[in-house]
Design a protein around this motif. Structure first.
Motif, PDB file in Angstrom:
ATOM      1  N   VAL A   1      -6.576   2.969   3.332  1.00 45.72           N
ATOM      2  CA  VAL A   1      -6.812   2.480   4.447  1.00 45.72           C
ATOM      3  C   VAL A   1      -8.401   1.623   4.096  1.00 45.72           C
ATOM      4  CG1 VAL A   1      -8.249   3.488   6.417  1.00 45.72           C
ATOM      5  CG2 VAL A   1      -6.837   5.249   5.586  1.00 45.72           C
ATOM      6  N   ARG A   2      -9.008   1.619   3.358  1.00 44.87           N
ATOM      7  CA  ARG A   2     -10.227   0.809   3.196  1.00 44.87           C
ATOM      8  C   ARG A   2      -9.329  -0.412   3.135  1.00 44.87           C
ATOM      9  NH1 ARG A   2     -13.620   4.695  -0.875  1.00 44.87           N
ATOM     10  NH2 ARG A   2     -14.428   5.629   0.791  1.00 44.87           N
ATOM     11  N   LYS A   3      -8.279  -0.233   2.148  1.00 49.60           N
ATOM     12  CA  LYS A   3      -7.805  -1.719   1.965  1.00 49.60           C
ATOM     13  C   LYS A   3      -7.044  -2.206   3.749  1.00 49.60           C
ATOM     14  CE  LYS A   3      -5.876  -0.857  -2.231  1.00 49.60           C
ATOM     15  NZ  LYS A   3      -4.957  -1.059  -3.280  1.00 49.60           N
ATOM     16  N   GLN A   4      -6.337  -1.476   4.143  1.00 49.14           N
ATOM     17  CA  GLN A   4      -5.979  -2.340   5.605  1.00 49.14           C
ATOM     18  C   GLN A   4      -7.822  -2.765   7.078  1.00 49.14           C
ATOM     19  OE1 GLN A   4      -4.491   1.430   7.821  1.00 49.14           O
ATOM     20  NE2 GLN A   4      -2.809   1.254   6.072  1.00 49.14           N
ATOM     21  N   ARG A   5      -8.749  -1.170   6.352  1.00 48.10           N
ATOM     22  CA  ARG A   5      -9.995  -2.303   7.350  1.00 48.10           C
ATOM     23  C   ARG A   5     -10.043  -3.666   6.884  1.00 48.10           C
ATOM     24  NH1 ARG A   5     -12.623   1.490   9.985  1.00 48.10           N
ATOM     25  NH2 ARG A   5     -14.991   0.822   9.962  1.00 48.10           N
ATOM     26  N   ALA A   6     -10.241  -3.549   4.809  1.00 43.43           N
ATOM     27  CA  ALA A   6     -10.760  -5.245   4.554  1.00 43.43           C
ATOM     28  C   ALA A   6      -9.740  -6.152   5.088  1.00 43.43           C
ATOM     29  CB  ALA A   6     -10.557  -4.802   3.117  1.00 43.43           C
ATOM     30  N   THR A   7      -8.293  -5.953   4.997  1.00 41.21           N
ATOM     31  CA  THR A   7      -7.684  -6.785   5.579  1.00 41.21           C
ATOM     32  C   THR A   7      -8.135  -7.256   7.276  1.00 41.21           C
ATOM     33  OG1 THR A   7      -5.702  -6.166   4.576  1.00 41.21           O
ATOM     34  CG2 THR A   7      -5.333  -7.303   6.454  1.00 41.21           C
ATOM     35  N   GLN A   8      -8.670  -6.023   8.025  1.00 42.01           N
ATOM     36  CA  GLN A   8      -8.928  -6.176   9.167  1.00 42.01           C
ATOM     37  C   GLN A   8      -9.958  -7.798   9.856  1.00 42.01           C
ATOM     38  OE1 GLN A   8      -8.832  -2.702  10.465  1.00 42.01           O
ATOM     39  NE2 GLN A   8      -6.834  -2.429  11.112  1.00 42.01           N
TER      40      GLN A   8
END
Length: 429
Positions: free
Chosen positions: A193-200
């Motif tokens: 989830v943190r990786k997805q937030r970083a992408t966003q």
């Protein structure tokens, strides 16, 4: 199978207790006990009585002496309580001793907050963060959650409740192993989830849109402020921890510049460290924002302590030195002139607002524009009609104020971020 008990579903009548050891802490301890009452009420548990107990020294078994412990247990039984709630943080062994002495469920402040978070979490990220914090809290307390943990079983797995046990392996060992598996799984999923937030976040950074995070003590009015500024519909209620999930909305400042605003989870005194750790994925929005909007409840008699608590948590996150706009919310409810004067003296730079009725919103937006003044400039460009790419970039990344046509050129007036101003400089009028 290992599971965390859902105690709020099991108890109805609670006696609230805070133990303190220094006479100078009496006033603050009383305020913390009142706050515990609000937290417990949020879980729907009835409060029979709140008692403040001073102990001359800290004891290993009960925190206080055995005599005071017996008095507290008898008082709870006399009130026909089914739960003792301590504002202090109890070690697992102390929690077990209290449950034996009182013969009822015993919670501490951390477990109450964890249960509130478990009821309020909505998004996958928040649920994962709460699950991780609850598992880490429950792991050393497994022995008090079960009555059969000292049994041993053979390798057949029949007594393992679905989990195979080795020769002589106790049920508690199986449960601990299963708990550690769930903790590891929650950590892996949270990392995704943190990786997805970083992408966003990278996508937002590409757009060069400035970002502000609303921070403050729980129930200060952060969600109400976001709703008023953006027209969003984030849940905003008069309760502790109404918001656990971050919400980001885009607004337009008076100078035409876009701004992303994020609502964050509220802080609270004695916030368990494991919750700060678990919610770092959410709270890092405050760390990475361009500036912070710190909301203070002007009606709170403990506004100074709430201010200090928020700064302390921001310090743990590494965000305490960020540019901050401080606002005194609910100022319309402060009618005492002396109180208003004291607030102005305490926070001379703070803006006075009411997120509920919109008072002071224009001043707040103007202050946001001033904070970001060095990031934007108003420019006028003469762009050939053949350069539609530049016009598209202006509409995408800047704020176009006017467009006129003159022969084969387009005259554009726009508020332009510094990041793209250089590419447009050859066409500046």
């Amino acid at each position: 199978m290992f599971e965390v008990r859902e105690k709020p579903q099991m108890v109805e009548r609670a006696l609230l207790v805070r133990l303190y050891f220094d006479p100078r802490e009496a006033e603050e301890s009383e305020a913390l006990l009142e706050e515990l009452g609000e937290l417990v009420s949020t879980l729907g548990i009835g409060i029979v009585e709140k008692i403040l107990v001073r102990s001359r020294e800290m004891h290993k078994k009960f925190l206080c002496g055995t005599g005071k412990a017996a008095e507290i247990a008898e008082l709870a039984k006399a009130h026909e309580c089914d739960c003792l709630v301590f504002d202090n943080q109890l070690a697992p062994s102390q929690q077990r001793e209290w449950e034996r002495a009182a013969d009822m469920t015993v919670l501490d402040r951390e477990e109450v907050i964890l249960d509130i978070f478990a009821k309020r979490a909505q998004t996958k990220e928040a649920r994962l963060q709460v699950e991780l914090a609850r598992m880490q809290y429950a792991l050393p307390r497994l022995a008090r959650m079960w009555g059969h943990l000292d049994r041993e079983g053979g390798s057949g797995g029949g007594m393992g409740g679905g989990a195979a046990r080795g020769m002589g392996e106790k049920q508690i060992e199986v449960d601990r192993r299963m708990a550690n598996v769930r903790i590891d799984r929650a950590r892996r999923e949270l990392e995704e989830v943190r990786k997805q937030r970083a992408t966003q976040r990278k996508e937002r950074e590409k757009m060069e849109t400035p970002h502000a995070a609303i921070v403050g003590y729980t129930n200060a009015g952060k969600s109400t402020l976001l709703n008023k500024l953006s027209g969003a519909d984030v849940m905003a209620k008069d309760m502790l921890f109404a918001t656990l999930d971050t919400t980001t909305r885009k607004i337009e400042l008076p100078d035409g510049q876009p701004l992303l605003i994020t609502d964050t989870v509220g802080f609270v005194r004695n916030l368990p460290h494991r919750l700060v750790e678990a919610f770092k994925a959410t709270l890092e929005e405050a760390v990475l924002a361009d500036f912070l909007i710190h909301v203070l409840d002007a009606t709170s008699p403990e506004i100074e302590r709430f201010h200090e608590t928020t700064l302390k948590v921001l310090g743990e996150l590494g965000a305490v030195d960020k540019t901050t706009i401080t606002v005194l919310n609910k100022i319309d409810l402060v009618t005492d002139p002396d109180r208003l004067g004291a607030l102005r003296q305490l926070y001379p730079e703070a803006l006075q607002i009411s997120a509920f009725n919109g008072l002071g919103m224009e001043a707040l937006l103007q202050r946001c524009s001033e904070v970001l003044a060095d990031r934007v400039r108003r420019h006028r460009y003469r762009i050939p009609q053949s350069r539609a790419d530049l016009l598209g970039m202006l509409h995408r990344d800047a704020k176009v104020l006017s467009t006129d046509y003159e022969e084969n050129d387009i005259l554009v007036t726009a508020v332009v971020p510094a990041a793209i101003a250089g590419r447009l400089e050859p066409f500046a009028v």
